[in-house]
Write a protein that holds these residues in place. Structure first.
Motif, PDB file in Angstrom:
ATOM      1  N   VAL A  72      68.874  95.275  77.430  1.00  0.00           N
ATOM      2  CA  VAL A  72      69.463  96.012  78.555  1.00  0.00           C
ATOM      3  C   VAL A  72      68.859  95.525  79.876  1.00  0.00           C
ATOM      4  O   VAL A  72      69.487  95.645  80.922  1.00  0.00           O
ATOM      5  CB  VAL A  72      69.294  97.541  78.381  1.00  0.00           C
ATOM      6  N   GLY A  73      67.697  94.930  79.801  1.00  0.00           N
ATOM      7  CA  GLY A  73      67.080  94.388  81.011  1.00  0.00           C
ATOM      8  C   GLY A  73      67.164  92.884  81.092  1.00  0.00           C
ATOM      9  O   GLY A  73      66.463  92.269  81.879  1.00  0.00           O
ATOM     10  N   ARG A  74      67.998  92.266  80.268  1.00  0.00           N
ATOM     11  CA  ARG A  74      68.018  90.800  80.211  1.00  0.00           C
ATOM     12  C   ARG A  74      69.427  90.242  80.268  1.00  0.00           C
ATOM     13  O   ARG A  74      69.632  89.060  79.996  1.00  0.00           O
ATOM     14  CB  ARG A  74      67.422  90.334  78.875  1.00  0.00           C
ATOM     15  N   GLN A 258      70.565  82.775  76.642  1.00  0.00           N
ATOM     16  CA  GLN A 258      69.879  82.630  77.919  1.00  0.00           C
ATOM     17  C   GLN A 258      70.739  83.170  79.065  1.00  0.00           C
ATOM     18  O   GLN A 258      71.952  83.278  78.945  1.00  0.00           O
ATOM     19  CB  GLN A 258      69.567  81.164  78.196  1.00  0.00           C
ATOM     20  N   ALA A 259      70.085  83.478  80.150  1.00  0.00           N
ATOM     21  CA  ALA A 259      70.798  83.879  81.363  1.00  0.00           C
ATOM     22  C   ALA A 259      70.020  83.337  82.556  1.00  0.00           C
ATOM     23  O   ALA A 259      68.857  82.946  82.428  1.00  0.00           O
ATOM     24  CB  ALA A 259      70.923  85.396  81.443  1.00  0.00           C
ATOM     25  N   VAL A 291      74.313  85.503  89.250  1.00  0.00           N
ATOM     26  CA  VAL A 291      73.840  85.836  87.908  1.00  0.00           C
ATOM     27  C   VAL A 291      74.840  85.244  86.934  1.00  0.00           C
ATOM     28  O   VAL A 291      76.032  85.532  87.020  1.00  0.00           O
ATOM     29  CB  VAL A 291      73.756  87.362  87.726  1.00  0.00           C
ATOM     30  N   PHE A 292      74.382  84.409  86.030  1.00  0.00           N
ATOM     31  CA  PHE A 292      75.350  83.768  85.153  1.00  0.00           C
ATOM     32  C   PHE A 292      74.749  83.399  83.811  1.00  0.00           C
ATOM     33  O   PHE A 292      73.535  83.427  83.625  1.00  0.00           O
ATOM     34  CB  PHE A 292      75.974  82.548  85.833  1.00  0.00           C
ATOM     35  N   GLY A 335      65.695  84.778  78.284  1.00  0.00           N
ATOM     36  CA  GLY A 335      66.493  84.892  77.070  1.00  0.00           C
ATOM     37  C   GLY A 335      66.335  86.251  76.426  1.00  0.00           C
ATOM     38  O   GLY A 335      65.342  86.957  76.642  1.00  0.00           O
ATOM     39  N   GLY A 336      67.345  86.605  75.664  1.00  0.00           N
ATOM     40  CA  GLY A 336      67.295  87.844  74.896  1.00  0.00           C
ATOM     41  C   GLY A 336      67.629  87.544  73.444  1.00  0.00           C
ATOM     42  O   GLY A 336      68.161  86.478  73.134  1.00  0.00           O
ATOM     43  N   ILE A 337      67.303  88.481  72.585  1.00  0.00           N
ATOM     44  CA  ILE A 337      67.576  88.296  71.160  1.00  0.00           C
ATOM     45  C   ILE A 337      68.857  89.051  70.804  1.00  0.00           C
ATOM     46  O   ILE A 337      68.920  90.271  70.936  1.00  0.00           O
ATOM     47  CB  ILE A 337      66.428  88.827  70.284  1.00  0.00           C
TER      48      ILE A 337
END
Lengths: 417, 90, 976
Positions: A72-74, A258-259, A291-292, A335-337
Motif C-alpha cells: 500500500v506504500g509502494r 518495481q515502480a 510516478v510510473f 519494489g514490492g512483493i
C-alpha cells in the motif's frame, strides 16, 4: 479528534499543541474475537469495516513491521474500475464507489483524484478488445468512453503520435478512475479502526497459527500467544509463508514489481495514461513527481527491489510513447512483493480450517481494491458468507476451472498476469 | 542478476525468460487426478529463501535451465540444463 | 567574489553565460555555482513549499537548493544542480519554482502561513465539499508544487546506453579510489575507475592537503597519468555509479562534457551497465548541516563546500565569513579562509573543550541559534554561556560532521550500523556481494586512512581473485583523528530546517512523533522528509536523530529509511535510450514489403511485422471498397497474399511424430507423408494456445505452422515440452520463419496461376486438398501446400526468402492477368470470417476446445499437453460461452466486435450478459454484416434472435444466432 480546515486553523493559531496520536500503540491482549494478520491497506480496511459495518470491536490487527509498509506504500497509486470479466467487474465497481466517499467516510484526506484513466490501443484487434471491456464496464454501471485517435490526441496531445513504433489507434477512457495518496489510505483506515476500538499492534510478527480439531484457536506471535475465534490472513506477498503455518499450500507465487518516481516537475501529465504495447503506466503526483511502472521483473522474489532490465524496458516504453518526458530524471526506484495468482485475480474465501479466512492473490492490482477488499473480507469474516460483490473470488476455482478470471488470457503461469 | 548458463557462460538475465518453480518438470500422469494436477499447475511452496526455478535462454542458446537461486538475496548459486535434471530423475 | 589565488580554473578562458536573463562570466573549470558565487549572486532558487529564497549550499551532486533549468527550447533541462553543471560558453540558466521572478515570488506568502502548513496538514483538510478536490484544491496544489518545468517538446537530444565488463570497478577517484585503482591496475586487473567529478582527486581538489609532500591534487594528477597509461585501466570521469544490482552489475550515468556533447551525433549522457567481478566503493562522505533557526538563509552553506569554492574555484561566497561546527573541520575551514585572505568574523565550535591558535574571534561550547537577513544572511546569533552574541556576517560555513556515502552498500537491502564514535552510520561488510568499501565512505576520514584503505581493499580483491599484488608504496599524508560531539538540532524557537528541499523542519518531525508517525518510515512519508531530489543526502540522519530524541529511542533503534537507486537522478531518456520513435521494438519486414509499399498498401503492425492492410486501386476511396474488391477477386478469380509471417517450425527426428502427438490435441503420427493437417494446441491449463497446419514432409520430418502472433511463444513452449518434459525424445526443431517466403494463392483460378510458374504442373490427383510436397518454381526448389484459409481452392507456395520479392511480383502480375491480384489483411480477415475460421480474436487465451466446437479434436487415444486440465468441470458445458455466428435481422445492419449479447428482451446490464462478439465484418459475398462471437450455450441456440449492444459505439442491433460457417459450409470449394 475531528479533522477539518477549521481545526488546522485553530491549531495553527495556538502553536499546534493540540494534535494527538492518530492511532494508539497498544500491547496485544491475550484474546480477541478476530485477529487480522497484516497491517497493510487490506488488513486495516478489513478491521475498519468489521468495526464500522458489523459492530465488532474486539479486534486486533497484527503487523510485523510498521503499518502500511508493504504494497500500500509502494504502488503507483492508481484507482480504477475498468475490468472486463464478471467477478472482477462488480468487485472493482464496488471498490470505486467506496473510494468516491472515502475522505468523508474516514475524515482523512486520502486525496482521491478522479483525473481519468486512459488505456491506449495500438491495433484494430486491441481496440475491439477494449470495446468489449468498455461495454462490460458500462453493463456494470461504470463509465467508459472509447476514444479514436483524434479523441486521444485532444486529451493527451503530448504523446508521440507521429513517430511511435506502435501507432496510437485510440483509447479506453475511464473518467472516474484516477489516483489517491497511497500512504494516507492506510493511515486513514488505521485511524478509523483505532477510533472504533480496534487494536493495531505494530512490530508483532505472527509465527504460528493455532488449530485445534480443524478449528482456528489463535496465533503465536513475536509478542506472545494470542487467542482468537477467527483469524484472517491478509499478507499479500507473504501469503505463502503465513498460510503454510496453517498447513496450506496456496496457488500464489511472489514476484517483484518495481515502480519509479522522478524529481518534482510543474504539471505535465494530468491523467493516468497506460501504453498498450508494453507494460507502462504513468501519472503525476500532486507534488510533481512522475510516478510510473511497468511489468514484473518476472522472477520469484521477496527482495522488494529489482534489476535494470525491467527498469530500462519501462523507460524505453516511456520514450517511444511520450518523449516529452525524456529529460525528467528518475529519482527513486523501489519494489514490492506481488502475490501472483494463476489467473491474475484475487482470492477472498474461507479455508478448510474453521474460522480461518484468506485474502490474497491481488497480483499487482491490490491498491485500488483496498476499500472493497476490506469491506468484502469483513463481510465474509463477520457473516461467514461472501459479500455479493466478491462471490467469485473462490480458492477452489483453479482446481475446478469454474469461474476463472484470466483478464489477460495468459494462462496459469503466475508471472504472466 | 546474471545466470551461469552451462552452455554460454555467465549472462545477464535480460537474455532469459522465467517460468516458475522447477516443479514444472514433474508433470503428473494424465490420470493422476484433480488434486495432483492442481498442485502441479497452481499451488506453490513459494519459498522465501533457496529455490530451484526454470529459466529459458531464449536470447541465447535456447536451453531450459534449472537455476538454484535465493528469492530473498537474489544470489544465484548454480544452473543445470533441465534436460540433464530430467534425465537424471528418470 | 573571485579570490586572488590560482585555483583549478583557467583564467585564460573566460566564458559568458546568463542566469535569469542577466549576463555573467566565469572561467573554464567553473561550475555554474562557482561562477554565480564569483558574480556575487546569492539567491539561486526558491524552496518547494514556503518558497523561501535559497543560495548555493554544497559543491556536489547532493545540492538541495541550487536547482536550475539549463538550456532553451527542447534542450531545456529542469532541476539541474548548478553545483555540478560545468560552465560553458553561452550557457543559459534559469531559476525555478518562482513567479513572477526569483526576487519577487508571489507564493512566498506561503511562508507567512507556515503555522497552518505543517507536516501532513493536507490530510486534515480540503475534504469539503468533496467535488472541490479535483476542481480547486488539487489544481492549485499541483501548480504550486513541482520544481522545474519540462520544455513541453519531445526530447530532441541523443542519449546512449552501453555495457562494460571488468574485473574491478572502483567507485570514486579520491585518494582511496586512486590508491585502489593503482594497486589493482599495476597487478594487471581490468579496472574501471569511475568518478562523478570532471577530474579525479576527490576532496584532494578541495582541500589544502599534502600527499607525499606535494599538493594533494598534484599527487592525484600523477597517479591518474600512470593509470591512463595502463591498457587495462579505464578512467571514467563525469560518471556517477547510480546503483548496485544483482550479480555484480552496476548502473552508471556518464555525462559528456558540454563541448563533446555539442558535437554532431554525440550523446549528452550515456547509461552504462557495468558487469564486474569485484567492486570497491570509495565514494567519500557527505557533510551534514546543523538544524538551527533560519539555517536555510542564502549565505549559509556547508563548510566543506566553502573550502572547495575557496581552494578549487578561488571564489568566496562572503566577505565576512563565520564558521560553525562540531569537529576540527570548522578550524580547517577558518584556516583555509584566512590563507585565502578572506575575513573570518567568528569561529564557533560546539565542543566546550575545543581551542584554537587561529587569529579569529573564537567561541567554544557555543551554538548558532539564528540566522538573520530575509534575502540573504546578514548576521547570526550565537548562544554562549553568558548570553546571545550577534555577529554580522554574510556567509556562515557550517559542519555537523560527516556521513559516509554508503548508499550503494544498501541497494541490495543492506542496512548500515550506527557508529557512536563517528556519530554516523557505517556500512556493513558484505552487504553487497563482491563489494568492499574504502576511505571516508568506510569511516576513515583522514587522508592517510583513505590512502591506506584504498590500498588494503585492492590487496584484498587481488588476493580474492588469485592475483599477486605488486609493490605499491603508501604515500605519506595527514592522519588527524576525527573528534566529534554530536549536534543535530540547536534547541530554540522558530523553524530549523532539516530537509531544505521539501521544507521539512524540526517542528514537523516532532509533530509527526506526536501524532504517532513514529516509525522512521512513517515520519518520512508523513513529513516528506528525504523525499526531495537530494533523497535526504543532506538531512536524513539529522531528521532521524531528531525523531529518536522526540520518541525517546536511540538512533540505532530508530534506524534509517531505505537507500534506493539511483544515487543521483537519471534522465528517462538515458535509461530508455534508443527506444524513442521506432526504436522501441524491432521491425520485421516481409520480402513482399517493397512491392506492397509501391502498390500503395498501408502497412499495418502485426506483432513486430508489417503487413499490407489492402491494395488500393484507382477510383477506390475507402478501405472498404478495396477490401470488398479483393474478397471478390479471391472468391471469383485468384488472390495472392504474403503469409510468410506465420511461424514455420521445422521438426525432424525419429520421435517427431510422437512429439507432435504430445503437443497437439490431435494425431500427427497417423498423418501420411505428403499431407498436411490442421492442429490445435492447448496450454497445460487446458485452454487453447494456438492453431495451424502441419505438413509431413517425410517419415521423420514435419513442417509446423503457427499463427503470426504466437510464433515465439509456441517455439518456447516446444522447447519446454522437449527439454523439460520429454528429453528422451529424439527430435530436433528450429524456426525457419525467416528462411522461407510463403504466399497464399487462393481462388478458383489459383491452379491456373500456379501452373504457369511451376516447372511440373499440378492437378487434383497429384495435389489434392491438404497435399504438400516439394516443387520446382521456375527452377527454384520450393514447397507447395494445398491449404486454404479462405475456403477457396487454394495453395501456399514457399521459396527460399531470397526469391520472395521476385516471386511475389510475378504472382501479383500473373494474378492480374487472370482478373485477380494481391489482397491484404482486411480481405483475409473477411474471407476467414465468412468461413468461420478462428484467429486470436477468438482464441484469446480464455477459450477452450469445447468453446470453439473442437472438443472432438482432443484425441481420446493419447495424452497431450492440456488434456488433463481441459477435463476440469468448469472448462466445458452449457454454462460456457460457445462460438457462434451472428447475422443482423433488424433495422440496424451493422455488427461490431466488442459488443455484448443479451436475450432479445433483456436489459443490457451485467447480470443479463450472455456473451460478446469477437470478429465482425461486412461480407461482400453474402451482402450483409456477419460476426463471430461467444454466446452462453450458443451451439444449442442456433436460430434464436438475440440483442447485440455496443454501448461505447452506440450501436444496438437484433441478430440471429447461426452456425459460425457462413459460406460454403460443405467445403466443396476448397476441396474441388
Amino acid at each position: 479528534m475531528r479533522f477539518s480546515g477549521l481545526r488546522v486553523l485553530t491549531e495553527g493559531l495556538t502553536g499546534n499543541r493540540g494534535w494527538r496520536p492518530h492511532w494508539r500503540d497498544p500491547d496485544p491482549r491475550p484474546e480477541y474475537d478476530i485477529v487480522i494478520i497484516g497491517g497493510g491497506g487490506h488488513g486495516l480496511s478489513t478491521a475498519y469495516y468489521l468495526a464500522r459495518e458489523h459492530g465488532l470491536s474486539n479486534i486486533a490487527v497484527l503487523e510485523k513491521g510498521y503499518i502500511g509498509g508493504g504494497n500500500v506504500g509502494r504502488n503507483t497509486t492508481i484507482v480504477r474500475a475498468n475490468y472486463g470479466l464478471p467477478g472482477n467487474s462488480e468487485f472493482y465497481s464496488h471498490s470505486l464507489k467506496l473510494w468516491e466517499g472515502l475522505e468523508q467516510e474516514l475524515n482523512y484526506n486520502v486525496m482521491m483524484s478522479q483525473r481519468g484513466v486512459l488505456n491506449l490501443c495500438h491495433s484494430d484487434g486491441q481496440r475491439d478488445a477494449f470495446a468489449r471491456r468498455a461495454n462490460a464496464m458500462v453493463n456494470q454501471g461504470d463509465d467508459a468512453i472509447l476514444l479514436d485517435r483524434a479523441g486521444v490526441r485532444r486529451l493527451v496531445p503530448y504523446l508521440d503520435f507521429d513517430n511511435i513504433r506502435f501507432p496510437i489507434y485510440g483509447g479506453l477512457y475511464h473518467p472516474r478512475g484516477g489516483t489517491a495518496r497511497h500512504d494516507a489510505v492506510a493511515w486513514g483506515y488505521a485511524r478509523g479502526a483505532d477510533g472504533r476500538g480496534v487494536d493495531i499492534v505494530q512490530n508483532c510478527e505472527v509465527t504460528g497459527i493455532d488449530i485445534d480439531n480443524g478449528r482456528v484457536t489463535g496465533v503465536q506471535t513475536s509478542r506472545g500467544a494470542i487467542r482468537a475465534k477467527k483469524v484472517g490472513i491478509v499478507v499479500a506477498g507473504r501469503s505463502g509463508q503465513v498460510a503454510a503455518m496453517a498447513g496450506m499450500r496456496l496457488p500464489v507465487e511472489s514476484h517483484i514489481l518495481q515502480a519509479f518516481v522522478t524529481e518534482g516537475l510543474k504539471p505535465v501529465i494530468d491523467h493516468v495514461v497506460t501504453f498498450g504495447m508494453g507494460h507502462f503506466y504513468i501519472s503525476q503526483s500532486d507534488k510533481g513527481g512522475l510516478v510510473f511502472g511497468g511489468d514484473l521483473d518476472f522472477y520469484a522474489s521477496y527482495a522488494q527491489r529489482g534489476n535494470l532490465p525491467m527498469q530500462e524496458h519501462v523507460m524505453e516504453a516511456a520514450m517511444t510513447l511520450m518523449p516529452v518526458i525524456g529529460k525528467a530524471r528518475v529519482l527513486r526506484s523501489w519494489g514490492g512483493i506481488m502475490d501472483m495468482s494463476p489467473d491474475g485475480s484475487p482470492i477472498i474465501d474461507r479455508t478448510h480450517i474453521d474460522g480461518l479466512y484468506l485474502n490474497c492473490g491481488w497480483c499487482y492490482g491490490g491498491f485500488k481494491a483496498v476499500p472493497a477488499s476490506g469491506n468484502c473480507f469483513a463481510h465474509l469474516i463477520a457473516q461467514d458468507r461472501p459479500h455479493p460483490a466478491a462471490t467469485r473470488f473462490r480458492l477452489d476455482r483453479f482446481r475446478t476451472g469454474v469461474g476463472l478470471m484470466d483478464e489477460e488470457g495468459t494462462g496459469a503461469q503466475h508471472n504472466l498476469h | 542478476m546474471r545466470i551461469p548458463c552451462p552452455i554460454c557462460g555467465s549472462r545477464d538475465i535480460r537474455e532469459f525468460d522465467y517460468m516458475g518453480h522447477a516443479q514444472a518438470l514433474d508433470r503428473p500422469d494424465p490420470g493422476a487426478g484433480a488434486q495432483a494436477w492442481d498442485d502441479y499447475l497452481h499451488n506453490r511452496d513459494n519459498p522465501a529463501g533457496p529455490t530451484r526455478d526454470l529459466w529459458f535462454h531464449g536470447m541465447g542458446c535456447g536451453a531450459w535451465l534449472v537455476v538454484e537461486r535465493d528469492t530473498v538475496s537474489h544470489e544465484v548459486t548454480g544452473a543445470t540444463l533441465a534436460r540433464d535434471v530430467k534425465g537424471g530423475a528418470a | 567574489m573571485r579570490l586572488d589565488k590560482p585555483g583549478q580554473i583557467d583564467r585564460t578562458q573566460p566564458l559568458s553565460f546568463t542566469f535569469d536573463g542577466r549576463e555573467y562570466s566565469g572561467f573554464a573549470g567553473d561550475t555554474l555555482a562557482s561562477a554565480l558565487i564569483a558574480s556575487n549572486v546569492r539567491v539561486v532558487g526558491r524552496s518547494f513549499k514556503y518558497h523561501r529564497p535559497r543560495g548555493v549550499f554544497t559543491a556536489g551532486s547532493e545540492e538541495p537548493n541550487a536547482l536550475v533549468t539549463i538550456g532553451q527550447g527542447a534542450a531545456a533541462e529542469p532541476n539541474l544542480r548548478a553545483t555540478t553543471s560545468e560552465l560553458c560558453e553561452g550557457l543559459v540558466a534559469r531559476s525555478q519554482n518562482r513567479w513572477p521572478s526569483l526576487d519577487y515570488d508571489l507564493l512566498a506568502l506561503n511562508d507567512l502561513f507556515a503555522p497552518f502548513l505543517g507536516a501532513g496538514f493536507y490530510y486534515k483538510t480540503f475534504m469539503w465539499p468533496a467535488k472541490l478536490w479535483e476542481r480547486l484544491y488539487e489544481p492549485f496544489i499541483r501548480r504550486a508544487a513541482g520544481l522545474g518545468a519540462l520544455s513541453g517538446a519531445p526530447n530532441a537530444d541523443h542519449y546512449e546506453k552501453a555495457y562494460a565488463h571488468c574485473d574491478l570497478l572502483v567507485i570514486g577517484a579520491g585518494p582511496a579510489g586512486l590508491m585502489a585503482a593503482l594497486a589493482a591496475g599495476r597487478a594487471g586487473l581490468d579496472v574501471i575507475l569511475a568518478d562523478e567529478d570532471v577530474r579525479t582527486g576527490g576532496r584532494l581538489n578541495a582541500e589544502r592537503i599534502e600527499v607525499d609532500g606535494r599538493p594533494g591534487a598534484d599527487w592525484a594528477e600523477t597517479v591518474t597519468d600512470e593509470l591512463r597509461g595502463m591498457g587495462n585501466v579505464r578512467i571514467m570521469t563525469r560518471t556517477t555509479v547510480t546503483g548496485a544490482y544483482d550479480g555484480g552489475t552496476y548502473g552508471a550515468l556518464e555525462r559528456l562534457s558540454p563541448e563533446v556533447a555539442a558535437r554532431t551525433g554525440a550523446p549528452r549522457e550515456c547509461f552504462w551497465r557495468i558487469a564486474t567481478r569485484r567492486a570497491i566503493l570509495a565514494a567519500g562522505a557527505l557533510e551534514r548541516p546543523v538544524a538551527f533557526r533560519n539555517n536555510d538563509r542564502p549565505g549559509v552553506m556547508m563548510a566543506g563546500a566553502l573550502r572547495a569554492y575557496v581552494n578549487r574555484w578561488a571564489v568566496s561566497p562572503g566577505k565576512t565569513v563565520t564558521v560553525f561546527g562540531n569537529t576540527d573541520d570548522a578550524h580547517r575551514t577558518a584556516a583555509d579562509l584566512l590563507a585565502a585572505g578572506v575575513h573570518v568574523a567568528a569561529l564557533i565550535d560546539a565542543r566546550p573543550e575545543a581551542g584554537t591558535d587561529l587569529p579569529v574571534r573564537f567561541y567554544a561550547g557555543a551554538q548558532v541559534v539564528n540566522a538573520h537577513g530575509r534575502g540573504g544572511l546578514e548576521a547570526i546569533s550565537i548562544a554562549t554561556l553568558s548570553g546571545i552574541d550577534k555577529v554580522q556576517t554574510d556567509c556562515l560555513a557550517m559542519s555537523g560532521g560527516w556521513n559516509p556515502t554508503l548508499h550503494l552498500t544498501c541497494h541490495m537491502n543492506g542496512r548500515p550500523d550506527w557508529s557512536p564514535a563517528l556519530a554516523a552510520f557505517v556500512s556493513r561488510d558484505g552487504a553487497v556481494p563482491g563489494l568492499l568499501t574504502a576511505g571516508a565512505c568506510r569511516g576513515d576520514f583522514s587522508t592517510h586512512g583513505c590512502l591506506a584503505g584504498g590500498l588494503a581493499a585492492a590487496k584484498a580483491v587481488l588476493k580474492d581473485l588469485g592475483k599477486r599484488a605488486r609493490a605499491t608504496d603508501l604515500p605519506v599524508a595527514e592522519d588527524a583523528p576525527y573528534r566529534i560531539s554530536p549536534l543535530w538540532a540547536v534547541p530554540g524557537k522558530g523553524r530549523a530546517w532539516l530537509d531544505f528541499q521539501n521544507d521539512v523542519t524540526v517542528k514537523d518531525v516532532k509533530l509527526a512523533a506526536t501524532e504517532n508517525y513514529s516509525s522512521v518510515e512513517h515520519m518520512k512519508r508523513y513529513t516528506t522528509q528525504g523525499m526531495a531530489p537530494d533523497q535526504g543526502k543532506n538531512s536524513n540522519v539529522n531528521a532521524l536523530a531528531v525523531l529518536a530524541d522526540a520518541t525517546g529511542r536511540g538512533i540505532p533503534e530508530t534506524g534509517t529509511t531505505t537507500y534506493r537507486p539511483p544515487y543521483v537522478p537519471v534522465p528517462i531518456a538515458a535509461l530508455g535510450a534508443g527506444a524513442q520513435g521506432a526504436g522501441f521494438a524491432p521491425q520485421r519486414f516481409t520480402t513482399s514489403h517493397d512491392l506492397s509499399v509501391e502498390m500503395g498498401a498501408p502497412m499495418v503492425e502485426a506483432g513486430l511485422w508489417y503487413r499490407p492492410g489492402w491494395f488500393p486501386r484507382e477510383g477506390e476511396k475507402t478501405w472498404r471498397q478495396s477490401c470488398d474488391r479483393e474478397v471478390g477477386m479471391v472468391r471469383e478469380a485468384v488472390g495472392v497474399c504474403d503469409v510468410s509471417t506465420l511461424g514455420k517450425i521445422d521438426v525432424q527426428g525419429p520421435d517427431a511424430p510422437a512429439f507432435l502427438d504430445l503437443l497437439y490435441t490431435n494425431m500427427f503420427s497417423t498423418l501420411k507423408v505428403g499431407r498436411a493437417r490442421y492442429g490445435l494446441m492447448l496450454r497445460e491449463d487446458g485452454h487453447v494456445m494456438d492453431d495451424g497446419t502441419t505438413a509431413r514432409l517425410g517419415a521423420h520430418h514435419y513442417l509446423m505452422t503457427t499463427t503470426t502472433a504466437a510464433a515465439g511463444q509456441v517455439m518456447k513452449h516446444m522447447e519446454f515440452v522437449h527439454q523439460c518434459l520429454a528429453p528422451q525424445m529424439d527430435v530436433s526443431f528450429i524456426s525457419v520463419t525467416e528462411q522461407w517466403a510463403q504466399f497464399a494463392v487462393a481462388g478458383p483460378k489459383s491452379r491456373d496461376l500456379l501452373n504457369g510458374i511451376l516447372d511440373d504442373p499440378v492437378d487434383g490427383d497429384s495435389f489434392p486438398f491438404m497435399a504438400c510436397g516439394a516443387v520446382s518454381v521456375m527452377g527454384v526448389a520450393g514447397r507447395l501446400f494445398r491449404i486454404s484459409f479462405s475456403g477457396e481452392h487454394a495453395y501456399e507456395v514457399a521459396v527460399p526468402a531470397r526469391y520472395g520479392d521476385s516471386l511475389f511480383r510475378l504472382l501479383v502480375d500473373r494474378a492480374g492477368e487472370l482478373g485477380g491480384g494481391a489482397y491484404g489483411m482486411e480481405a483475409l480477415n473477411v474471407l476467414r470470417i465468412e468461413k468461420g475460421f478462428i484467429t486470436h480474436a477468438e482464441i484469446h487465451g480464455r477459450t477452450t476446445a469445447f468453446d470453439i466446437g473442437m472438443e472432438r479434436m482432443v484425441s481420446a487415444k493419447k495424452d497431450c499437453i492440456g488434456k488433463a486440465m481441459a477435463a476440469r468441470p468448469g472448462l466445458s458445458g452449457p454454462d460456457r460461452e460457445q462460438l457462434v455466428g451472428l447475422v443482423p435481422t433488424g433495422a440496424v445492419k451493422k455488427l461490431t466486435a466488442g459488443a455484448h449479447l443479451f436475450d432479445a428482451g433483456a436489459e443490457a446490464v451485467r447480470k443479463n450478459d450472455q456473451g460478446y462478439i469477437t470478429s465482425a465484418a461486412f461480407s461482400p459475398t453474402l451482402g450483409h454484416f456477419m460476426a463471430l462471437g461467444f454466446l452462453k450455450d450458443g451451439r444449442a441456440r442456433h436460430g434464436e434472435e438475440i440483442r447485440m449492444v455496443d454501448h461505447v459505439r452506440q450501436i444496438e442491433a437484433r441478430c440471429r444466432v447461426v452456425d459460425p460457417v457462413f459460406f460454403d459450409p460443405e467445403g466443396g470449394r476448397a476441396r474441388g
